[in-house]
Design a protein around this motif. Sequence first.
Motif, PDB file in Angstrom:
ATOM      1  N   THR A 572       0.829  -1.207   0.000  1.00  0.00           N
ATOM      2  CA  THR A 572       0.000   0.000   0.000  1.00  0.00           C
ATOM      3  C   THR A 572       0.863   1.256   0.000  1.00  0.00           C
ATOM      4  O   THR A 572       0.540   2.247  -0.668  1.00  0.00           O
ATOM      5  N   ALA A 573       1.964   1.226   0.719  1.00  0.00           N
ATOM      6  CA  ALA A 573       2.831   2.402   0.795  1.00  0.00           C
ATOM      7  C   ALA A 573       3.597   2.634  -0.498  1.00  0.00           C
ATOM      8  O   ALA A 573       3.808   3.791  -0.892  1.00  0.00           O
ATOM      9  N   CYS A 574       3.977   1.556  -1.177  1.00  0.00           N
ATOM     10  CA  CYS A 574       4.944   1.688  -2.273  1.00  0.00           C
ATOM     11  C   CYS A 574       4.367   1.521  -3.669  1.00  0.00           C
ATOM     12  O   CYS A 574       5.049   1.856  -4.650  1.00  0.00           O
ATOM     13  N   GLN A 575       3.170   0.987  -3.807  1.00  0.00           N
ATOM     14  CA  GLN A 575       2.647   0.724  -5.146  1.00  0.00           C
ATOM     15  C   GLN A 575       2.326   2.021  -5.878  1.00  0.00           C
ATOM     16  O   GLN A 575       1.975   3.024  -5.260  1.00  0.00           O
ATOM     17  N   PRO A 576       2.464   2.040  -7.218  1.00  0.00           N
ATOM     18  CA  PRO A 576       2.108   3.240  -7.991  1.00  0.00           C
ATOM     19  C   PRO A 576       0.631   3.566  -7.828  1.00  0.00           C
ATOM     20  O   PRO A 576      -0.204   2.690  -7.574  1.00  0.00           O
ATOM     21  N   GLY A 577       0.309   4.839  -7.964  1.00  0.00           N
ATOM     22  CA  GLY A 577      -1.074   5.267  -7.822  1.00  0.00           C
ATOM     23  C   GLY A 577      -1.217   6.720  -8.193  1.00  0.00           C
ATOM     24  O   GLY A 577      -0.270   7.367  -8.664  1.00  0.00           O
ATOM     25  N   PRO A 578      -2.426   7.271  -7.981  1.00  0.00           N
ATOM     26  CA  PRO A 578      -2.654   8.669  -8.360  1.00  0.00           C
ATOM     27  C   PRO A 578      -1.902   9.670  -7.487  1.00  0.00           C
ATOM     28  O   PRO A 578      -1.711  10.811  -7.888  1.00  0.00           O
ATOM     29  N   THR A 579      -1.499   9.267  -6.294  1.00  0.00           N
ATOM     30  CA  THR A 579      -0.754  10.164  -5.410  1.00  0.00           C
ATOM     31  C   THR A 579       0.702   9.713  -5.319  1.00  0.00           C
ATOM     32  O   THR A 579       1.024   8.548  -5.561  1.00  0.00           O
ATOM     33  N   ARG A 580       1.551  10.636  -4.968  1.00  0.00           N
ATOM     34  CA  ARG A 580       2.979  10.336  -4.899  1.00  0.00           C
ATOM     35  C   ARG A 580       3.252   9.324  -3.794  1.00  0.00           C
ATOM     36  O   ARG A 580       2.675   9.362  -2.724  1.00  0.00           O
ATOM     37  N   ARG A 581       4.165   8.411  -4.062  1.00  0.00           N
ATOM     38  CA  ARG A 581       4.597   7.428  -3.075  1.00  0.00           C
ATOM     39  C   ARG A 581       5.978   7.815  -2.565  1.00  0.00           C
ATOM     40  O   ARG A 581       6.702   8.573  -3.219  1.00  0.00           O
ATOM     41  N   PRO A 582       6.380   7.303  -1.414  1.00  0.00           N
ATOM     42  CA  PRO A 582       7.737   7.591  -0.933  1.00  0.00           C
ATOM     43  C   PRO A 582       8.780   6.938  -1.834  1.00  0.00           C
ATOM     44  O   PRO A 582       8.589   5.816  -2.307  1.00  0.00           O
ATOM     45  N   ASP A 583       9.875   7.637  -2.049  1.00  0.00           N
ATOM     46  CA  ASP A 583      10.964   7.075  -2.847  1.00  0.00           C
ATOM     47  C   ASP A 583      11.797   6.093  -2.031  1.00  0.00           C
ATOM     48  O   ASP A 583      12.336   5.124  -2.582  1.00  0.00           O
ATOM     49  N   TYR A 584      11.902   6.336  -0.733  1.00  0.00           N
ATOM     50  CA  TYR A 584      12.649   5.457   0.168  1.00  0.00           C
ATOM     51  C   TYR A 584      11.879   5.332   1.475  1.00  0.00           C
ATOM     52  O   TYR A 584      11.188   6.262   1.902  1.00  0.00           O
ATOM     53  N   MET A 585      12.008   4.166   2.115  1.00  0.00           N
ATOM     54  CA  MET A 585      11.445   3.957   3.439  1.00  0.00           C
ATOM     55  C   MET A 585      12.555   3.505   4.383  1.00  0.00           C
ATOM     56  O   MET A 585      13.400   2.688   4.012  1.00  0.00           O
ATOM     57  N   VAL A 586      12.544   4.052   5.577  1.00  0.00           N
ATOM     58  CA  VAL A 586      13.488   3.656   6.622  1.00  0.00           C
ATOM     59  C   VAL A 586      12.703   2.924   7.697  1.00  0.00           C
ATOM     60  O   VAL A 586      11.774   3.477   8.293  1.00  0.00           O
ATOM     61  N   LEU A 587      13.067   1.654   7.943  1.00  0.00           N
ATOM     62  CA  LEU A 587      12.326   0.807   8.881  1.00  0.00           C
ATOM     63  C   LEU A 587      13.265   0.282   9.964  1.00  0.00           C
ATOM     64  O   LEU A 587      14.413  -0.059   9.670  1.00  0.00           O
ATOM     65  N   PRO A 588      12.781   0.188  11.199  1.00  0.00           N
ATOM     66  CA  PRO A 588      13.606  -0.375  12.273  1.00  0.00           C
ATOM     67  C   PRO A 588      13.462  -1.896  12.388  1.00  0.00           C
ATOM     68  O   PRO A 588      13.729  -2.455  13.450  1.00  0.00           O
ATOM     69  N   TYR A 589      13.011  -2.558  11.309  1.00  0.00           N
ATOM     70  CA  TYR A 589      12.754  -3.994  11.343  1.00  0.00           C
ATOM     71  C   TYR A 589      13.492  -4.677  10.180  1.00  0.00           C
ATOM     72  O   TYR A 589      13.724  -4.071   9.133  1.00  0.00           O
ATOM     73  N   ARG A 590      13.823  -5.949  10.398  1.00  0.00           N
ATOM     74  CA  ARG A 590      14.482  -6.738   9.347  1.00  0.00           C
ATOM     75  C   ARG A 590      13.398  -7.336   8.456  1.00  0.00           C
ATOM     76  O   ARG A 590      12.768  -8.328   8.801  1.00  0.00           O
ATOM     77  N   GLN A 591      13.188  -6.710   7.329  1.00  0.00           N
ATOM     78  CA  GLN A 591      12.127  -7.112   6.401  1.00  0.00           C
ATOM     79  C   GLN A 591      12.606  -8.222   5.459  1.00  0.00           C
ATOM     80  O   GLN A 591      13.815  -8.346   5.199  1.00  0.00           O
ATOM     81  N   PRO A 592      11.676  -9.020   4.922  1.00  0.00           N
ATOM     82  CA  PRO A 592      12.081 -10.017   3.917  1.00  0.00           C
ATOM     83  C   PRO A 592      12.549  -9.357   2.621  1.00  0.00           C
ATOM     84  O   PRO A 592      13.340  -9.931   1.873  1.00  0.00           O
ATOM     85  N   GLN A 593      12.052  -8.150   2.350  1.00  0.00           N
ATOM     86  CA  GLN A 593      12.536  -7.430   1.174  1.00  0.00           C
ATOM     87  C   GLN A 593      13.995  -7.022   1.401  1.00  0.00           C
ATOM     88  O   GLN A 593      14.389  -6.646   2.496  1.00  0.00           O
ATOM     89  N   HIS A 594      14.790  -7.091   0.360  1.00  0.00           N
ATOM     90  CA  HIS A 594      16.217  -6.791   0.484  1.00  0.00           C
ATOM     91  C   HIS A 594      16.425  -5.291   0.654  1.00  0.00           C
ATOM     92  O   HIS A 594      15.976  -4.498  -0.180  1.00  0.00           O
ATOM     93  N   PRO A 595      17.106  -4.838   1.727  1.00  0.00           N
ATOM     94  CA  PRO A 595      17.320  -3.402   1.920  1.00  0.00           C
ATOM     95  C   PRO A 595      18.460  -2.889   1.053  1.00  0.00           C
ATOM     96  O   PRO A 595      19.408  -3.618   0.732  1.00  0.00           O
ATOM     97  N   LEU A 596      18.373  -1.618   0.669  1.00  0.00           N
ATOM     98  CA  LEU A 596      19.452  -0.991  -0.080  1.00  0.00           C
ATOM     99  C   LEU A 596      20.642  -0.680   0.819  1.00  0.00           C
ATOM    100  O   LEU A 596      21.769  -0.551   0.349  1.00  0.00           O
ATOM    101  N   GLY A 597      20.381  -0.513   2.115  1.00  0.00           N
ATOM    102  CA  GLY A 597      21.451  -0.218   3.050  1.00  0.00           C
ATOM    103  C   GLY A 597      20.912  -0.215   4.465  1.00  0.00           C
ATOM    104  O   GLY A 597      19.714  -0.362   4.694  1.00  0.00           O
ATOM    105  N   HIS A 598      21.804  -0.103   5.414  1.00  0.00           N
ATOM    106  CA  HIS A 598      21.368  -0.072   6.810  1.00  0.00           C
ATOM    107  C   HIS A 598      22.334   0.779   7.620  1.00  0.00           C
ATOM    108  O   HIS A 598      23.462   1.064   7.202  1.00  0.00           O
ATOM    109  N   TRP A 599      21.852   1.227   8.800  1.00  0.00           N
ATOM    110  CA  TRP A 599      22.648   2.078   9.701  1.00  0.00           C
ATOM    111  C   TRP A 599      22.386   1.638  11.129  1.00  0.00           C
ATOM    112  O   TRP A 599      21.238   1.483  11.539  1.00  0.00           O
ATOM    113  N   ASP A 600      23.427   1.367  11.857  1.00  0.00           N
ATOM    114  CA  ASP A 600      23.319   1.018  13.271  1.00  0.00           C
ATOM    115  C   ASP A 600      23.692   2.242  14.093  1.00  0.00           C
ATOM    116  O   ASP A 600      24.807   2.717  13.989  1.00  0.00           O
TER     117      ASP A 600
END
Length: 600
Positions: A572-600
Amino acid sequence: MTTSDSIRSTSLPKIAGTVLALVVLLNLHRYIGINHDAALYLGQALLERWPAIFSQDLFFAHGSQGSYTLLPWLISMAFDVANPGTVFLIGSLLGLLAFAMACWFFISGLLPPQQRYWAFLGALCLPSAYGVVRIFSYAEPFLTPRPLAEAFCLLGLGLLARKRLTLGVLCAFAAGVLHPLQAIAACLVAWPWLILNDRRWLHAAWLAIPIALLGLSNLRPFAELFHPIDPHWLQVLREVTGQLFISGWHAADFSVLGVDVLLLVYAWRALPGGFGPWCLSALFGLALGFGLNAILVDWLHLTLPAQLQLWRVHWIAHLLAMASVAALLYRDFKAGEFARGLCLGLGLLLAQSTVWIWPLFALLYALWPRLFGNSSSRIKPLLGTLFLLGMLALLGLYAANEWLLFRMAHYRLDLYAIDRRLLIFPLLALGLPLLGIWMWERSSAWARWLLLCGVLTPLLAIGAARWDARSPMALAVESGRLHANLFGPEIPRDAQVFWVSDLYPSVWLVLHRAEYFSVRQMAGVVFNRGTAMEANHRLDRITLAIREDLYCKSLPLAKREQCQLDDDAMRTACQPGPTRRPDYMVLPYRQPQHPLGHWD
């Protein structure tokens, strides 16, 4: 006594009084970092400096209230000298010191010696929250235009009290350049005071005619004077900025307002010197500001009156009310009426705790001379003892609750400053300084030097060391330089980043990029309808992510580390649609999706 001895005996109390005021200021108004509304002015300063990056941020895309204040430009210039963390820390300290000095200048011209210092301590020590008490307070311990504008307002009022009209008007102008809403609020108190001294000032009401004519023009912001807020915008304002509508305030807000009104009414008749007329002027200002707000905003829903927030006149009325508490305590204690002073203190604590029996104590305090003027000596000490026990019981309940929160923070002072939390309780906040004054007055010359060097000076050192109360996360964020490759890959300049559960302006301050959505960006929706509408569209995209983040935070630590946002929330957050979506998301969780990078 020699001339030098006379000078030393005169200057020593002034030095001690100054040190005590600094001890109070640093211990009760500790710095919390670029937080609360300070984050908004950080963003506005970044916009001044890097408009190509931040002009597309939700907070600025449809205009910003930053155009009504000079502070963002000043902050952006300071970025040439130091990083934002240092600029905001120094600016916050300067704002607090300016407020304290201006407050003393104002109050010192209204009351006799000694009593004026008690009143000054009351303004600094007693609760400073006004209006919607969960949001607003005077002498804020972070950098916004409000403390600086309040300092100019108090300086201007002090000049008016000393019959320096021209300089007072110049101070009002300086306050308006920094924060016009606080300046207008102070003018609502200054105008009745001028009328009380010279009724010809009533003719200033004729200014309403040219202002109304400007409301019929296309000149902003006057063009919105008679423009109603449309239903969709109004719904967002009620949900996000409910403080605009006094009909929606909570019981605690009206409790503080009610106490202030009663204190001002009583102090108007009871306190000497020029203090009483200012209390009366504050009452007229409250009636004017709240009356206009009720009619023009709560009832007619007009745009410009909603933006002016005329209920902010409460800030100067609340300051005078808190000063009057200490001034009344001085009067009662000097007259030997300790039980009566404790009655006032208990009533104030009950009101601050929203215990609605406080009007009984207010009535008892007002009728005290008639009820107990000729009473036997046993009744008053008994009542005083009961009042003191009641105050100590409220302190015990407050301390128990604070200790629970301290335990949840693993007993870490850097995560929860329980010492400051206990000290701000009014019984301690004002009681301890007054105890120090009592000891000072009963001490010999050498004992006073001992109090100054052995007690006040160490307390000042402790206050200075503890004043910077930023959390470890805040220190980590503010100590770094602006860089967009914190997570590894370089984030494009035109990107918008959604940082889930970001309680700190990390996207602006650390990544140096536009933020997709945060609650702080909704702070200015009353000034821009487009911001309110766009924020609703973006919120529709990320509501699932926010809800799941809140759920993960409610889990025990072991389970929280395994928590994830599900596919529906991410889609819901990332799919294309009539309104702008975020270009990047920063999450404090280890998602199954592969992250572009991380920061501790």
